[in-house]
Write an enzyme that holds these catalytic residues in place. Sequence first.
Site, PDB file in Angstrom:
ATOM      1  N   ASP A   1       0.761   4.838   8.609  1.00  0.00           N
ATOM      2  CA  ASP A   1       1.096   3.618   9.595  1.00  0.00           C
ATOM      3  C   ASP A   1       1.242   4.103  10.989  1.00  0.00           C
ATOM      4  OD1 ASP A   1       2.573   0.456   9.310  1.00  0.00           O
ATOM      5  OD2 ASP A   1       1.266   1.285  10.632  1.00  0.00           O
TER       6      ASP A   1
ATOM      7  N   ASP B   1       8.052   4.417  14.326  1.00  0.00           N
ATOM      8  CA  ASP B   1       8.204   3.421  13.304  1.00  0.00           C
ATOM      9  C   ASP B   1       8.366   4.313  12.036  1.00  0.00           C
ATOM     10  OD1 ASP B   1       6.723   0.422  11.613  1.00  0.00           O
ATOM     11  OD2 ASP B   1       8.702   0.953  12.098  1.00  0.00           O
TER      12      ASP B   1
HETATM   13  C1  LIG Z   1       0.939  -0.472   0.864  1.00  0.00           C
HETATM   14  N1  LIG Z   1       0.282   0.846   0.775  1.00  0.00           N
HETATM   15  C2  LIG Z   1       0.224   1.631  -0.363  1.00  0.00           C
HETATM   16  C3  LIG Z   1      -0.264   2.914  -0.311  1.00  0.00           C
HETATM   17  C4  LIG Z   1      -0.433   3.638  -1.220  1.00  0.00           C
HETATM   18  C5  LIG Z   1       0.711   4.430  -1.630  1.00  0.00           C
HETATM   19  O1  LIG Z   1       0.297   4.906  -2.833  1.00  0.00           O
HETATM   20  C6  LIG Z   1      -0.807   2.812   1.002  1.00  0.00           C
HETATM   21  C7  LIG Z   1      -1.560   3.953   1.864  1.00  0.00           C
HETATM   22  C8  LIG Z   1      -1.817   3.567   3.187  1.00  0.00           C
HETATM   23  C9  LIG Z   1      -1.305   2.394   3.754  1.00  0.00           C
HETATM   24  C10 LIG Z   1      -1.877   2.099   5.216  1.00  0.00           C
HETATM   25  C11 LIG Z   1      -0.891   1.889   6.025  1.00  0.00           C
HETATM   26  C12 LIG Z   1      -0.970   1.362   7.569  1.00  0.00           C
HETATM   27  C13 LIG Z   1      -2.148   1.388   8.033  1.00  0.00           C
HETATM   28  C14 LIG Z   1      -3.553   1.640   7.147  1.00  0.00           C
HETATM   29  C15 LIG Z   1      -2.943   2.106   5.670  1.00  0.00           C
HETATM   30 CL1  LIG Z   1      -4.371   2.130   4.689  1.00  0.00          CL
HETATM   31  C16 LIG Z   1      -0.909   1.336   2.981  1.00  0.00           C
HETATM   32  C17 LIG Z   1      -0.594   1.705   1.752  1.00  0.00           C
HETATM   33  C18 LIG Z   1      -2.459   4.692   3.662  1.00  0.00           C
HETATM   34  O2  LIG Z   1      -2.934   4.975   4.680  1.00  0.00           O
HETATM   35  N2  LIG Z   1      -2.742   5.757   2.658  1.00  0.00           N
HETATM   36  C19 LIG Z   1      -2.005   5.125   1.548  1.00  0.00           C
HETATM   37  O3  LIG Z   1      -2.112   5.706   0.538  1.00  0.00           O
END
Ligand SMILES: Cn1cc(CCO)c2c3c(c(-c4ccccc4Cl)cc21)C(=O)NC3=O
Length: 290
Positions: A179, A138
């Site tokens: 992700d 993905d």
């Molecule tokens: C919406 N979003 C915004 C951010 C911050 C970007 O400055 C973000 C993060 C993550 C994730 C994420 C994606 C998929 C699974 C788990 C996490 Cl924590 C999602 C994130 C992640 O794993 N690390 C991130 O910084």
Amino acid sequence: DANVSRYNIEFHEVERIGSGEFGSVYKCINRLDGCLYAIKKSKKPVAGSTDEQNAIKEVYAHAVLGKHPHVVRYYSAWAEDDHMIIQNEYCNGGSLADDLTASPNHGRTFSECELKEVLVQVAQGLKYIHSQNLVHMDIKPSNIFVCRTTSIVDTCQDETCHINQKLDRGMHTTFKIGDLGHVTSTSHPKVEEGDCRYLANEILQEDFTNLTKADVFSLALTIYRIGSGGQLPKNGDDWHRIRQGYLPPLPQCSDEFNQLLRSMVHPDPNSRPSAVSITQHALLCPTAGK
Ligand SMILES: Cn1cc(CCO)c2c3c(c(-c4ccccc4Cl)cc21)C(=O)NC3=O
């Protein structure tokens, strides 16, 4: 009740940084180490559902992939009051998708130099994931996170000191694959299709014989998307034209760079370069005169 939950005990919630059908993501400070983390809280999936499979694959993949400069780092995962929680490295520069919607002209476009930097760094992350016999499935702008660091390294003032540290002032930008919810193994694939805008045609045809090249295909369209500023087709003739290998050239880029992107979307997965060969591509290696 909520107040005695591990999440509330161990973390101070700073702000919500994302939400969707998957759940919500929060920027949190760990009360003990004082560091920032990105924590995703999602409804506990129904036992035996594909959501549960994906949640398990995500944590397994993080555990196997451990530490790599171009893969978002995993710290912990646990379940509490009917929620699944995963604690990851916080990347302070948003995702590549943020750049696309932020500015007025429907997304700023990137220069060839910036596109090369994204391409080589994400290819290094893919090289590592593929070396563990895993595939991401993905790859797209919203799953590539940005870490910006400022480093101030002064030369040593002690004239007897032999460590002549390079003066390294300035900003460093690191791109990290995140992700891992669609990650699967190359040898026993149980493929959960990713975003159709970035999906290689052979996956739609359920041909899973060359999954690493599907990641390469998605990486090409990710670079193309941030380089062109325009939307990618989700279906129809335009969708198929790209899968036939027709990718309109990015006007700001050289013929060689556009040729590399076209090779990455070749209809035949075997004709696409591997992540390894992309990291070694002459076009992307640091040139002496850069
Ligand atoms: C919406 N979003 C915004 C951010 C911050 C970007 O400055 C973000 C993060 C993550 C994730 C994420 C994606 C998929 C699974 C788990 C996490 Cl924590 C999602 C994130 C992640 O794993 N690390 C991130 O910084």
